[in-house]
Design an enzyme around this catalytic site. Structure first.
Site, PDB file in Angstrom:
ATOM      1  N   GLY A  36       0.817  -1.202   0.000  1.00  0.00           N
ATOM      2  CA  GLY A  36       0.000   0.000   0.000  1.00  0.00           C
ATOM      3  C   GLY A  36       0.855   1.258   0.000  1.00  0.00           C
ATOM      4  CG  ASP A  56       2.027  -7.557   9.028  1.00  0.00           C
ATOM      5  OD1 ASP A  56       1.185  -8.476   8.910  1.00  0.00           O
ATOM      6  OD2 ASP A  56       3.036  -7.461   8.310  1.00  0.00           O
ATOM      7  CE1 TYR A 144      -3.534 -13.195  -4.666  1.00  0.00           C
ATOM      8  CE2 TYR A 144      -4.120 -13.908  -6.885  1.00  0.00           C
ATOM      9  CZ  TYR A 144      -4.329 -13.087  -5.791  1.00  0.00           C
ATOM     10  OH  TYR A 144      -5.358 -12.173  -5.819  1.00  0.00           O
TER      11      TYR A 144
END
Length: 334
Positions: A36, A56, A144
């Site tokens: 980000g 986190d 993923y």
């Protein structure tokens, strides 16, 4: 409502924050800033209803207190990209699965009213039918995709077992302002925009006739908010544009030179969401056309800060890692 957005400094997360604020809600954005960017808050960071916490999602002790008094949770945090997930499956499992568990537990213990999870259409792998319905076979092709699907399974299980009012939205090829301009596989818009900013040719994989269900980010943000405003729970829904577009059409709209590189193994020739379920249950449909969406991106591109540009050599190097994974680990014939 008081909303908490994990991954709030990311591409989609920041648009959800902005849309929530525009509707008068209070927003807490949580992000570790690994992917980000604080610049994604530029248009709304001065809002009195906005708060940012650099935490986190793997830090359960620091994460949990933020959920006190929260009504809605939008879980957008996670690691993306295919090749890095092949190289570090352990890290992807930690963030996308264990991290999701931490967010779910914090939400459950705080008694949040609604929970929305950002799932991935990559869980379908290479579908057998188009447009692809939610009932299609789940067949992840790489870590993923697998870890995002495992995260979705956790969300739906927590909804069933602990009565957490949760929904999962399977996203198809989201694009728009603030999309990442790094990554070599899957984030075609980001790669192309970085190349456009640096006046490099667009590296089109294969013949460019493969099609994608490109869905504009503000439509996606709207889908998430509609889901949390509803009473829907324990459901998983496709979020797509209602159409599919070729990569060649994309580069035509972006304008620039093209360099074609070899097709990557294991890549679907088409992504195309069947969106009848979300239309029926939420009354949602995409509003921004592909041409309009690309135009909106080009209007803002000059203000973006680009990451290092991926040229054909670096993309083919990443493709080689993917090819090796398919050949050696999955025993797929070259």
């Amino acid at each position: 409502m008081r909303a908490l957005v994990t991954g709030g400094a990311g591409f989609i997360g920041s648009h959800i924050c902005q849309e929530l604020l525009s509707r008068g809600h209070q927003v807490v954005a949580v992000d570790n800033l690994a992917n980000g960017r604080l610049e994604n808050f530029d248009e709304f960071e001065d809002s009195k209803n906005f708060e940012f916490q650099k935490i986190d999602i793997l830090d359960r002790d620091r994460l949990a207190p933020l959920f006190k008094g929260v009504d809605w949770v939008f879980h957008m945090a996670g690691l993306a990209d295919i090749v890095p997930s092949i190289e570090r499956p352990d890290l992807y499992f930690d963030v996308n699965v264990k991290g999701t568990l931490n967010v779910l537990e914090a939400a459950k213990n705080a008694g949040v009213k609604r929970f929305a999870y950002a799932a991935s259409s990559s869980s379908y792998g290479i579908p057998e039918s188009y447009p692809t319905p939610e009932t299609a076979l789940i067949a992840p092709q790489y870590p993923y995709a697998l870890t995002k699907y495992l995260g979705e399974e956790l969300v739906l299980h927590w909804s069933q077992t602990y009565s957490l009012p949760a929904v999962s939205l399977r996203l198809f090829n989201v694009y728009g302002p603030r999309s990442r301009t790094s990554g070599t596989y899957g984030a075609v818009f980001g790669v192309f925009l970085a190349q456009k900013l640096s006046h490099k040719p667009f590296t089109v994989v294969g013949d460019g006739e493969q099609t994608r269900d490109f869905t504009f980010v503000t439509d996606v943000a709207d889908a998430f908010i509609l889901a949390t405003e509803s009473d829907l729970a324990g459901e998983f829904l496709n979020v797509g544009s209602g159409n599919t577009y070729s990569v060649n059409r994309l580069v035509e709209l972006l304008g620039g030179d093209v360099e074609y590189i070899p097709k990557r193994p294991g890549e679907p020739t088409c992504t195309f969401a069947d969106v009848r379920k979300i239309e029926r249950l939420l009354g949602w449909e995409a509003k921004v056309s592909f041409e309009e969406g690309v135009e909106k991106m080009i209007e803002k591109i000059e203000n973006w800060k680009t990451a290092p540009v991926w040229d054909s050599h670096s993309i083919q190097k990443a493709t080689a890692s993917w090819f090796k994974f398919l050949s050696d680990e999955m025993k797929v014939d070259k």
